[in-house]
Design an enzyme around this catalytic site. Structure first.
Site, PDB file in Angstrom:
ATOM      1  N   LYS A   7      -1.139 -51.993 -13.572  1.00  0.00           N
ATOM      2  CA  LYS A   7       0.320 -52.024 -13.409  1.00  0.00           C
ATOM      3  C   LYS A   7       0.906 -50.643 -13.166  1.00  0.00           C
ATOM      4  O   LYS A   7       1.894 -50.509 -12.449  1.00  0.00           O
ATOM      5  CB  LYS A   7       0.983 -52.662 -14.635  1.00  0.00           C
ATOM      6  CG  LYS A   7       0.760 -54.163 -14.695  1.00  0.00           C
ATOM      7  CD  LYS A   7       1.822 -54.836 -15.549  1.00  0.00           C
ATOM      8  CE  LYS A   7       1.583 -56.343 -15.587  1.00  0.00           C
ATOM      9  NZ  LYS A   7       2.507 -57.025 -16.504  1.00  0.00           N
TER      10      LYS A   7
ATOM     11  N   LYS B 121      -5.239 -62.635  -7.194  1.00  0.00           N
ATOM     12  CA  LYS B 121      -4.617 -63.588  -8.107  1.00  0.00           C
ATOM     13  C   LYS B 121      -3.295 -64.096  -7.555  1.00  0.00           C
ATOM     14  O   LYS B 121      -2.561 -63.326  -6.934  1.00  0.00           O
ATOM     15  CB  LYS B 121      -4.331 -62.890  -9.447  1.00  0.00           C
ATOM     16  CG  LYS B 121      -5.270 -63.308 -10.549  1.00  0.00           C
ATOM     17  CD  LYS B 121      -4.930 -62.626 -11.853  1.00  0.00           C
ATOM     18  CE  LYS B 121      -3.763 -63.276 -12.570  1.00  0.00           C
ATOM     19  NZ  LYS B 121      -3.566 -62.785 -13.935  1.00  0.00           N
TER      20      LYS B 121
ATOM     21  N   LYS C 199       3.548 -63.587  -9.036  1.00  0.00           N
ATOM     22  CA  LYS C 199       4.998 -63.710  -8.852  1.00  0.00           C
ATOM     23  C   LYS C 199       5.523 -62.662  -7.890  1.00  0.00           C
ATOM     24  O   LYS C 199       6.562 -62.840  -7.282  1.00  0.00           O
ATOM     25  CB  LYS C 199       5.712 -63.580 -10.189  1.00  0.00           C
ATOM     26  CG  LYS C 199       5.528 -62.196 -10.808  1.00  0.00           C
ATOM     27  CD  LYS C 199       6.393 -62.005 -12.017  1.00  0.00           C
ATOM     28  CE  LYS C 199       6.433 -60.583 -12.515  1.00  0.00           C
ATOM     29  NZ  LYS C 199       5.266 -59.749 -12.425  1.00  0.00           N
TER      30      LYS C 199
END
Ligand code: TRP
Length: 342
Positions: A111, A194, A197
């Site tokens: 992240k 993956k 969102k």
């Protein structure tokens, strides 16, 4: 009774990965365990969230829990920021966890990316807050997707170090519950990434509120390959798809895994049913199945989004019941640590 704790971040675009990897698995557990399901808004703000959108997304996750079939009478459903014990215990755990432990966390590395110096301190300390979520209730079982396993191991390390630093047998050592066939749902555009969102393409994901047309269109456009569908002979002795085989056809096996999860069937049955079929036929069956499973949930989420008062009442009641469990535990922890409460 054994206690379950799990959480979902209110960061928008709830998708099939959140449903199959997490929320759906929470439902059957309520028959066996005492369950606490949290909307982790404190975790969400480790990266920037627009305040108005954060409120809407918090209600959306709560609505998804309810629409998926989690019973707010038997379970506790609440948002994390309503129970101060999470933040309070997280501070103590920040002082138990070691820098070296947090430095190993792959989620932080992913992240924060190249701009590590610019990441929030909260993003770095994320795992100690997660440990606090779980241990504020002395939860013993935590259902999560594969990607959260490392954070659960850290939670065990924190519990163990706390117990040994203070010479107590206070916190239980939890058991991860990695559930379901499709705990890792991949993007419909690229089977090696993956489902996310934040993917700029809406076609990469099925969201929990997509209608029948959107679901059909997205599966029709999903990336596949030029071969026919494989049969059950590809499976290993345990009934799993061997990694090398999956890697050779990531999109095909992702769609098959989604089908198996939605149908609640072992992969072997799905491969037997579709062996030698063309993708066009399989994708049609997959869309029909997804519409049948997700349609009613999406409709209930939309109904609840028009009734925010009902969702807020559930969250308010849940927070009150959560506090009743967490506050006495925190009081004991404060005493163990040596905080004076005259
Ligand atoms: N980190 C989890 C995720 O992103 C969410 C989460 C926060 C959680 N606290 C938790 C999951 C406690 C299980 C238990 O998916």
């Amino acid at each position: 009774m054994k206690r379950i704790f799990s959480g979902v971040q209110p960061t928008g675009n709830l998708h099939l990965g959140n449903y199959l990897g997490a929320i759906r698995n929470f439902v059957p557990l309520q028959d066996e365990y005492d369950c606490i399901y949290c909307v982790v808004d404190l975790h969400a703000i480790t990266v920037w969230q627009d305040p108005a959108v954060l409120k809407a997304n918090t209600r959306e996750v709560a609505a998804a829990y309810l629409a998926a079939g989690i019973d707010p009478k038997r379970c506790i459903i609440f948002n994390q920021s309503q129970v101060a014990a999470h933040a309070e215990l997280a501070w103590i755990f920040n002082c138990v966890a070691r820098l070296g432990w947090l430095n190993r966390m792959t989620q932080f590395k992913e992240k924060a990316g190249k701009h590590r110096e610019n990441a929030s301190v909260g993003l770095y300390a994320y795992p100690s807050l997660m440990a606090a979520d779980i241990l504020a209730y002395k939860a013993t079982h935590v259902p999560v997707g594969e990607d959260q396993k490392q954070h659960l191991e850290l939670t065990r390390d924190i519990a163990q170090k706390f117990n040994s630093d203070f010479g107590v047998a206070y916190f239980p050592l939890l058991e991860p519950l990695i559930l379901g066939t499709a705990t890792r749902v991949m993007s419909l555009r690229d089977g090696t990434k993956k489902m996310s969102k934040s993917d700029p393409s809406d076609y990469s994901r099925i969201t929990m509120t997509d209608d029948a047309d959107a679901i059909a269109k997205k599966f029709r456009k999903a990336t596949s390959d030029a071969e026919l569908l494989p049969g059950p002979e590809v499976l290993d002795d345990s009934g799993a798809v061997p990694e090398a085989i999956r890697q050779a056809r990531p999109e095909a096996y992702n769609l098959l895994a989604i089908y198996a999860a939605l149908a609640d069937k072992p992969m072997a049955d799905v491969l037997t049913e579709f062996a030698g079929a063309q993708f066009s036929k399989f994708k049609g069956a997959l869309s029909d199945l997804a519409v049948a499973r997700l349609g009613p949930i999406g409709a209930e989420m939309k109904r609840l989004s028009d009734d925010p008062g009902a969702v807020d009442a559930v969250l308010r009641d849940g927070a009150q019941r959560a506090r009743a469990i967490a506050e006495p535990i925190l009081a004991e922890v404060y005493d163990i640590v040596g905080f004076l409460r005259p």
